[in-house]
Design a protein around this motif. Structure first.
Motif, PDB file in Angstrom:
ATOM      1  N   GLU A 138       0.933  -1.051  -0.009  1.00 16.82           N
ATOM      2  CA  GLU A 138      -0.057  -0.033  -0.218  1.00 16.82           C
ATOM      3  C   GLU A 138       0.858   1.161  -0.053  1.00 16.82           C
ATOM      4  OE1 GLU A 138      -3.535   1.655   2.763  1.00 16.82           O
ATOM      5  OE2 GLU A 138      -2.207   0.046   3.561  1.00 16.82           O
ATOM      6  N   ASN A 139       1.720   1.352   0.797  1.00 21.44           N
ATOM      7  CA  ASN A 139       2.657   2.280   0.860  1.00 21.44           C
ATOM      8  C   ASN A 139       4.209   1.787   1.249  1.00 21.44           C
ATOM      9  OD1 ASN A 139       2.838   2.654   3.927  1.00 21.44           O
ATOM     10  ND2 ASN A 139       0.785   2.932   3.429  1.00 21.44           N
ATOM     11  N   TYR A 140       5.345   2.641   0.954  1.00 25.94           N
ATOM     12  CA  TYR A 140       6.597   2.249   1.274  1.00 25.94           C
ATOM     13  C   TYR A 140       7.333   3.183   2.104  1.00 25.94           C
ATOM     14  CZ  TYR A 140       5.780  -1.196  -2.467  1.00 25.94           C
ATOM     15  OH  TYR A 140       5.152  -2.295  -3.132  1.00 25.94           O
ATOM     16  N   ASN A 141       8.371   2.967   2.974  1.00 19.68           N
ATOM     17  CA  ASN A 141       9.309   3.671   3.712  1.00 19.68           C
ATOM     18  C   ASN A 141       9.888   4.619   2.843  1.00 19.68           C
ATOM     19  OD1 ASN A 141      11.794   4.425   5.161  1.00 19.68           O
ATOM     20  ND2 ASN A 141      10.743   3.372   6.715  1.00 19.68           N
ATOM     21  N   GLY A 142       9.940   5.912   3.228  1.00 20.08           N
ATOM     22  CA  GLY A 142      10.644   6.843   2.153  1.00 20.08           C
ATOM     23  C   GLY A 142      12.159   6.774   2.186  1.00 20.08           C
ATOM     24  N   ASP A 143      12.968   6.120   3.344  1.00 22.02           N
ATOM     25  CA  ASP A 143      14.252   5.895   3.437  1.00 22.02           C
ATOM     26  C   ASP A 143      14.876   4.440   2.914  1.00 22.02           C
ATOM     27  OD1 ASP A 143      14.574   8.585   4.559  1.00 22.02           O
ATOM     28  OD2 ASP A 143      13.967   7.899   6.485  1.00 22.02           O
ATOM     29  N   THR A 144      14.070   3.641   3.459  1.00 24.50           N
ATOM     30  CA  THR A 144      14.635   2.397   2.987  1.00 24.50           C
ATOM     31  C   THR A 144      13.882   1.603   1.941  1.00 24.50           C
ATOM     32  OG1 THR A 144      12.807   1.109   4.724  1.00 24.50           O
ATOM     33  CG2 THR A 144      15.013   2.124   5.570  1.00 24.50           C
ATOM     34  N   GLY A 145      12.527   2.117   1.481  1.00 23.64           N
ATOM     35  CA  GLY A 145      11.696   1.459   0.445  1.00 23.64           C
ATOM     36  C   GLY A 145      11.063   0.211   0.849  1.00 23.64           C
ATOM     37  N   GLU A 146      11.297  -0.315   2.152  1.00 20.22           N
ATOM     38  CA  GLU A 146      10.369  -1.339   2.817  1.00 20.22           C
ATOM     39  C   GLU A 146       8.841  -1.019   2.755  1.00 20.22           C
ATOM     40  OE1 GLU A 146      12.006  -4.108   3.274  1.00 20.22           O
ATOM     41  OE2 GLU A 146      13.817  -3.389   2.619  1.00 20.22           O
ATOM     42  N   GLY A 147       8.217  -1.829   2.661  1.00 29.71           N
ATOM     43  CA  GLY A 147       6.778  -2.172   3.059  1.00 29.71           C
ATOM     44  C   GLY A 147       6.235  -2.591   4.177  1.00 29.71           C
ATOM     45  N   CYS A 148       7.158  -3.825   4.652  1.00 30.27           N
ATOM     46  CA  CYS A 148       6.832  -4.651   5.711  1.00 30.27           C
ATOM     47  C   CYS A 148       7.220  -3.862   6.950  1.00 30.27           C
ATOM     48  CB  CYS A 148       7.687  -5.910   5.445  1.00 30.27           C
ATOM     49  SG  CYS A 148       6.701  -6.970   4.196  1.00 30.27           S
ATOM     50  N   ASP A 149       7.897  -2.780   7.033  1.00 30.80           N
ATOM     51  CA  ASP A 149       8.083  -2.003   8.293  1.00 30.80           C
ATOM     52  C   ASP A 149       7.172  -1.545   8.845  1.00 30.80           C
ATOM     53  OD1 ASP A 149       7.981  -0.198   6.370  1.00 30.80           O
ATOM     54  OD2 ASP A 149       9.388   1.180   7.561  1.00 30.80           O
ATOM     55  N   TRP A 159      -3.202  -0.768  -5.284  1.00 34.84           N
ATOM     56  CA  TRP A 159      -2.582   0.528  -5.919  1.00 34.84           C
ATOM     57  C   TRP A 159      -1.130   0.716  -5.713  1.00 34.84           C
ATOM     58  CZ3 TRP A 159      -5.960   4.239  -2.574  1.00 34.84           C
ATOM     59  CH2 TRP A 159      -5.487   4.415  -1.018  1.00 34.84           C
ATOM     60  N   GLY A 160      -0.359  -0.172  -5.113  1.00 34.86           N
ATOM     61  CA  GLY A 160       1.000  -0.105  -5.135  1.00 34.86           C
ATOM     62  C   GLY A 160       1.510  -0.421  -6.556  1.00 34.86           C
TER      63      GLY A 160
END
Length: 169
Positions: A138-149, A159-160
């Motif tokens: 759905e969305n991703y961490n702006g620093d790491t690119g992770e979604g599972c965090d 929508w990803g």
């Protein structure tokens, strides 16, 4: 038509010459927001602004690593905003719909290099987690690119996939 022209003209009240970007506006008070978000680029989608304004926005904000530019882009709030460090939902995370609308805005304004860069980084972000874990978040961490965090980032959210659509377009 006339309605579209009136809308484009009305968007002019959001332009902040001192910072060279469109600002969000509080509909109750009329005050322009101090917070920068990808929505600052959306008036370009309506054809608002001049080519010089679009170039300034791209140069001073899109490619600014203190605001939107980085390995992973485009965060829901500028990197130098105090809320960005939260990386919680709209506070710094990257969303496919925001990237798509920013891409369409930049394309409408003729910002070809910025479009290519946004498309490349968007598909790279999508493929990073897909290849590692088989997820489209759905969305991703702006620093790491992770979604599972983040527990509130659904790992199978449709929508990803818009991150990949940008590259196809």
């Amino acid at each position: 038509g006339a309605r579209g022209e009136a809308y484009r003209k009305a968007l002019g009240i959001l332009w902040d010459e001192s910072t060279g970007i469109y600002r969000n506006r509080d509909p109750r008070t009329g005050a322009l927001s101090a917070h920068l978000a990808p929505t600052s680029f959306y008036p370009l989608l309506a054809g608002a602004g001049t080519p010089e304004q679009a170039e300034r926005m791209v140069r001073e904000h899109f490619y600014n690593p203190d605001e939107f530019w980085g390995e992973y882009i485009i965060p829901a709030i500028a990197r130098n905003d105090p809320a960005y460090k939260d990386q919680n939902y709209w506070r710094g995370r990257i969303w496919g719909p925001l990237n798509l609308l920013t891409y369409l805005s930049l394309r409408q304004a003729g910002m070809q290099q910025a479009c290519r860069d946004l498309a490349e980084k968007s598909v790279r972000l999508l493929m990073k987690e897909w290849l590692e874990k088989g997820h489209v978040h759905e969305n991703y961490n702006g620093d790491t690119g992770e979604g599972c965090d983040a527990p509130n980032s659904d790992a199978f959210y449709h929508w990803g996939g818009l991150l990949g659509l940008i590259a196809v377009m």
